[in-house]
Design an enzyme around this catalytic site. Structure first.
Site, short mmCIF file in Angstrom:
data_model
loop_
_atom_site.label_atom_id
_atom_site.label_comp_id
_atom_site.label_asym_id
_atom_site.label_seq_id
_atom_site.Cartn_x
_atom_site.Cartn_y
_atom_site.Cartn_z
N GLU A 170 0.79 -1.24 0.00
CA GLU A 170 0.00 0.00 0.00
C GLU A 170 0.83 1.29 0.00
O GLU A 170 0.66 2.14 0.87
CB GLU A 170 -0.95 -0.01 1.21
N GLU A 275 -6.38 -10.82 -0.95
CA GLU A 275 -7.16 -10.62 0.28
C GLU A 275 -8.66 -10.57 -0.02
O GLU A 275 -9.39 -9.72 0.49
CB GLU A 275 -6.72 -9.31 0.96
#
Ligand code: GLA
Length: 385
Positions: A170, A275
C-alpha cells in the site's frame, strides 16, 4: 408410527430440503461435511491456487471449526497478522518468531504454498522504527539499515520455506500519487526498490510481490502500474503484483474488475488476488472507528443483518462471487493464486472495520463453518467455464 415409516419420512424431508436448497442456489448441495462436497483447491487445481488468511488459533489447530475447512479447501496460506512488523519485531533488539515458526510448520505439514505478509507497510509498524532516541525522525541511512536488518532477519529465517513475500504493502494513494508515509518521507521513492533488493538478497528464489488495494479504480491503478514499470525498468527483482480485492456488493462494477485484471496481467508479473472478501453491509468508512454500541439509530442503519442474512441478499452475494470467479478464470493463465481474507464469516475483520461491532457475511463459509450458496456458485463457475 413404526421406525421404517419414520425414517423414510425423515429421508423424504431431507431430500425435499436438499432439493429446495439446490433450487435456491441453482446448483449442488452445500451440506457441511458431505462427502460429495467438492474442495475448492481441487476444483481450481488447473487454474490457480486457492488460499486463505489464517490466524494463530488456526495454525496452532485450536479452532475446531476453521482447521478442517482450511485443510480441505485451501492449498495456500497467508498469515493474517503474525508476520507484520509489530508482531514479529516489536522492539529494536527483539524478534518474536515463535508464532511465525508454527505458521510455517502448519503450512509444510499440510503441503501448502506458504505466503509471507508483509515486510514494509505504514500500518502495524511500531513507531520506534522511524524514530531516533530523542523522539525525532531517523535519517535515511538509519532507516535503510533498519529495513535491511528486518528483511534479512525475517525473510532469511524462512528461506526456501515461504514461497512468496508481500514486500511492500500500500505505497500509493487512491489518486495514484505517493502515499506520504514515513518510509517515503524519510527514504524517498527508492524505499520500494531497496526493500525488494534486500528481500532478494535474503531469499533469491522467493517470489517478491507488491501488494495494493482498490486498484479496480483507474487513478490508483495507473499510479501503481507506473511505479511498477519504473521498478522493472531499473531491474528491481519484483516478480508479482498482489491485488487485495476487498470488494463490496456495489463496488467495483464487474467490468472494472475485469479491466483491472487485464491491466495487471499486462505487466508480465505473476498476478495474485491476495485478500478477497465481499462486504455485504453498507460502506461505513465515513464513520471510521466509531463504537456502534452507543448509537442505536446508526447501528440500525449500518448493521443491517445482526440475526442472519436474508435469502435475497445471500443469493445476491452468491451471484457476486460467481461473477468474480468468472473473471478470475478468464485470466487464470496469469493468476497464480486467489486468497480469501479469512476462513469463515466468524473470522472476518469486517465485523470491526471501519467501525464496530457489526455482523458481516463476506466469505464462502458461514459462522458455523457451513458452505454458503456463494460456495456453490463459485464451484459452479468453474464447472461452467
Ligand atoms: C490490509 C492488509 C491486511 C489486513 C487487511 C484488513 O489489506 O494488507 O494485512 O490488515 O488490510 O484486515
Amino acid at each position: 408410527m413404526n421406525r421404517i415409516v419414520l425414517s423414510s419420512l425423515c429421508a423424504g424431508i431431507v431430500l425435499a430440503t436438499l432439493a429446495m436448497s439446490s433450487l435456491l442456489t441453482g446448483c449442488a448441495s452445500h451440506q457441511s461435511g458431505s462427502h460429495t462436497q467438492p474442495a475448492l483447491k481441487d476444483t481450481f487445481k488447473h487454474a490457480f491456487l486457492v488460499g486463505v488468511a489464517i490466524n494463530e488459533n488456526q495454525f496452532t489447530e485450536k479452532d475446531a471449526r476453521g482447521v478442517p475447512i482450511i485443510k480441505t479447501h485451501f492449498n495456500s496460506i497467508s498469515p493474517e497478522n503474525i508476520l507484520k512488523w509489530e508482531a514479529v519485531h516489536p522492539a529494536p533488539d527483539k524478534y518474536n518468531f515463535e508464532p511465525a515458526d508454527r505458521y510455517v510448520e502448519f503450512g509444510e505439514k499440510n503441503g501448502m504454498t506458504i505466503i509471507g505478509h508483509c515486510l514494509v507497510w505504514h500500518h502495524q509498524t511500531p513507531m520506534w522504527v522511524f524514530q531516533d532516541g530523542k523522539g525525532g525522525m531517523v535519517d535515511r541511512e538509519t532507516l535503510l539499515q533498519r529495513m535491511s536488518n528486518h528483511i534479512h532477519a525475517v525473510v532469511g529465517r524462512y528461506k526456501g520455506r515461504i514461497r512468496a513475500w508481500d514486500v511492500v504493502n500500500e505505497a500509493i494513494f487512491d489518486d495514484g500519487s505517493w502515499r506520504q508515509t514515513p518510509w517515503f518521507k524519510i527514504i524517498g521513492e527508492d524505499f520500494i526498490a531497496k526493500a525488494f533488493q534486500f528481500a532478494h538478497e535474503a531469499d533469491p528464489a522467493a517470489d517478491l510481490t507488491y501488494n495494493e488495494y482498490m486498484m479496480e479504480d483507474e487513478p490508483k491503478r495507473k499510479g501503481v502500474m507506473a511505479m511498477i514499470r519504473n521498478l522493472q525498468a531499473q531491474g528491481v527483482p519484483i516478480t508479482g503484483i498482489g491485488t487485495q480485492m476487498h470488494e463490496r456488493m456495489d463496488w467495483p462494477a464487474i467490468d472494472a474488475v475485469d479491466a483491472h485484471l487485464r491491466d495487471l496481467c499486462s505487466l508480465g508479473l505473476k498476478v495474485m488476488v491476495t485478500e478477497l472478501d465481499v462486504q455485504v453491509l453498507p460502506d461505513a468508512r465515513a464513520w471510521r472507528d466509531l463504537d456502534l454500541t452507543t448509537n442505536a439509530p446508526l447501528r440500525a442503519q449500518l448493521d443491517l443483518y445482526p440475526n442472519g442474512l436474508p435469502a435475497s441478499v445471500q443469493h445476491a452475494l452468491a451471484e457476486r462471487y460467481a461473477d468474480l470467479f468468472r473473471v478470475f478464470l478468464k485470466y487464470a493463465d496469469k493468476i497464480d493464486r486467489v486468497t480469501f481474507w479469512g476462513v469463515t464469516d466468524a473470522d472476518t475483520w469486517l465485523d470491526y472495520w471501519p467501525l464496530h461491532p457489526r455482523k458481516d457475511y463476506p466469505l464462502l463459509f458461514d459462522r458455523q463453518g457451513k458452505p454458503k450458496p456463494a460456495f456453490d456458485t463459485v464451484i459452479h463457475a468453474r464447472a461452467a467455464h
